[in-house]
Motif scaffolding. Structure first.
Motif, PDB file in Angstrom:
ATOM      1  N   ILE A 298       0.846  -1.198   0.000  1.00  9.84           N
ATOM      2  CA  ILE A 298       0.000   0.000   0.000  1.00  9.84           C
ATOM      3  C   ILE A 298       0.877   1.241   0.000  1.00  9.84           C
ATOM      4  O   ILE A 298       0.624   2.193  -0.740  1.00  9.84           O
ATOM      5  CB  ILE A 298      -0.950  -0.006   1.228  1.00  9.84           C
ATOM      6  CG1 ILE A 298      -1.842  -1.232   1.239  1.00  9.84           C
ATOM      7  CG2 ILE A 298      -1.770   1.272   1.286  1.00  9.84           C
ATOM      8  CD1 ILE A 298      -2.822  -1.315   0.108  1.00  9.84           C
TER       9      ILE A 298
ATOM     10  N   ASN B 108       1.055   4.156  -2.803  1.00 10.44           N
ATOM     11  CA  ASN B 108       0.826   5.553  -2.436  1.00 10.44           C
ATOM     12  C   ASN B 108       1.961   6.459  -2.899  1.00 10.44           C
ATOM     13  O   ASN B 108       1.734   7.589  -3.331  1.00 10.44           O
ATOM     14  CB  ASN B 108       0.653   5.693  -0.928  1.00 10.44           C
ATOM     15  CG  ASN B 108      -0.711   5.248  -0.466  1.00 10.44           C
ATOM     16  OD1 ASN B 108      -1.661   5.197  -1.246  1.00 10.44           O
ATOM     17  ND2 ASN B 108      -0.812   4.907   0.801  1.00 10.44           N
TER      18      ASN B 108
ATOM     19  N   TYR C 266      -6.945  -2.393  -3.380  1.00 12.72           N
ATOM     20  CA  TYR C 266      -6.138  -1.292  -2.849  1.00 12.72           C
ATOM     21  C   TYR C 266      -7.048  -0.223  -2.245  1.00 12.72           C
ATOM     22  O   TYR C 266      -6.830   0.237  -1.133  1.00 12.72           O
ATOM     23  CB  TYR C 266      -5.280  -0.694  -3.968  1.00 12.72           C
ATOM     24  CG  TYR C 266      -4.702   0.652  -3.643  1.00 12.72           C
ATOM     25  CD1 TYR C 266      -3.626   0.780  -2.777  1.00 12.72           C
ATOM     26  CD2 TYR C 266      -5.234   1.817  -4.199  1.00 12.72           C
ATOM     27  CE1 TYR C 266      -3.104   2.017  -2.468  1.00 12.72           C
ATOM     28  CE2 TYR C 266      -4.714   3.050  -3.912  1.00 12.72           C
ATOM     29  CZ  TYR C 266      -3.657   3.148  -3.044  1.00 12.72           C
ATOM     30  OH  TYR C 266      -3.137   4.383  -2.735  1.00 12.72           O
ATOM     31  N   ARG C 267      -8.071   0.152  -2.978  1.00 14.49           N
ATOM     32  CA  ARG C 267      -8.987   1.179  -2.482  1.00 14.49           C
ATOM     33  C   ARG C 267      -9.750   0.696  -1.247  1.00 14.49           C
ATOM     34  O   ARG C 267     -10.014   1.469  -0.325  1.00 14.49           O
ATOM     35  CB  ARG C 267      -9.936   1.602  -3.587  1.00 14.49           C
ATOM     36  CG  ARG C 267      -9.225   2.419  -4.638  1.00 14.49           C
ATOM     37  CD  ARG C 267     -10.166   2.982  -5.690  1.00 14.49           C
ATOM     38  NE  ARG C 267      -9.416   3.739  -6.674  1.00 14.49           N
ATOM     39  CZ  ARG C 267      -8.859   3.217  -7.758  1.00 14.49           C
ATOM     40  NH1 ARG C 267      -8.993   1.924  -8.007  1.00 14.49           N
ATOM     41  NH2 ARG C 267      -8.183   3.967  -8.595  1.00 14.49           N
TER      42      ARG C 267
ATOM     43  N   LEU D 266      -7.479   0.985   1.788  1.00 12.49           N
ATOM     44  CA  LEU D 266      -7.357   2.352   2.274  1.00 12.49           C
ATOM     45  C   LEU D 266      -8.562   2.767   3.105  1.00 12.49           C
ATOM     46  O   LEU D 266      -8.428   3.549   4.052  1.00 12.49           O
ATOM     47  CB  LEU D 266      -7.198   3.328   1.102  1.00 12.49           C
ATOM     48  CG  LEU D 266      -5.875   3.295   0.366  1.00 12.49           C
ATOM     49  CD1 LEU D 266      -5.886   4.308  -0.767  1.00 12.49           C
ATOM     50  CD2 LEU D 266      -4.718   3.569   1.295  1.00 12.49           C
TER      51      LEU D 266
END
Length: 81
Positions: free
Chosen positions: A2, A6, A34-35, A38
């Motif tokens: 992650i 980023n 991934y989203r 987050l």
């Protein structure tokens, strides 16, 4: 992963990074995963680690940086961790 995404998403984009790394890294995230990662709230382990890391660094520095794993574990237990 992650953190890597980023750091590089502005230059390459999330979808491209995930598409390129997916064959190279077993179990790698998709852009959707991934989203979702987050948006998740931090786990109890992560919250505890955020408290422990500065304390371990402080105690290690106080002991001249020479304590190894066993002595640091014993010291942390004496400190109540």
């Amino acid at each position: 992963m992650i953190r890597f995404i980023n750091e590089h998403r502005d230059r390459y984009g999330v979808e491209l990074i995930c598409r390129v790394l997916k064959p190279a890294v077993q179990g790698f995230l998709t852009s959707r995963g991934y989203r979702a990662a987050l948006a998740r709230t931090p786990s109890a382990r992560r919250l505890r680690d955020e408290l422990l890391v500065p304390e371990v660094a402080r105690l290690h520095a106080e002991n001249y940086g020479v304590y190894g794993r066993r002595k640091m574990h014993a010291l942390m237990r004496r400190q109540g961790w």
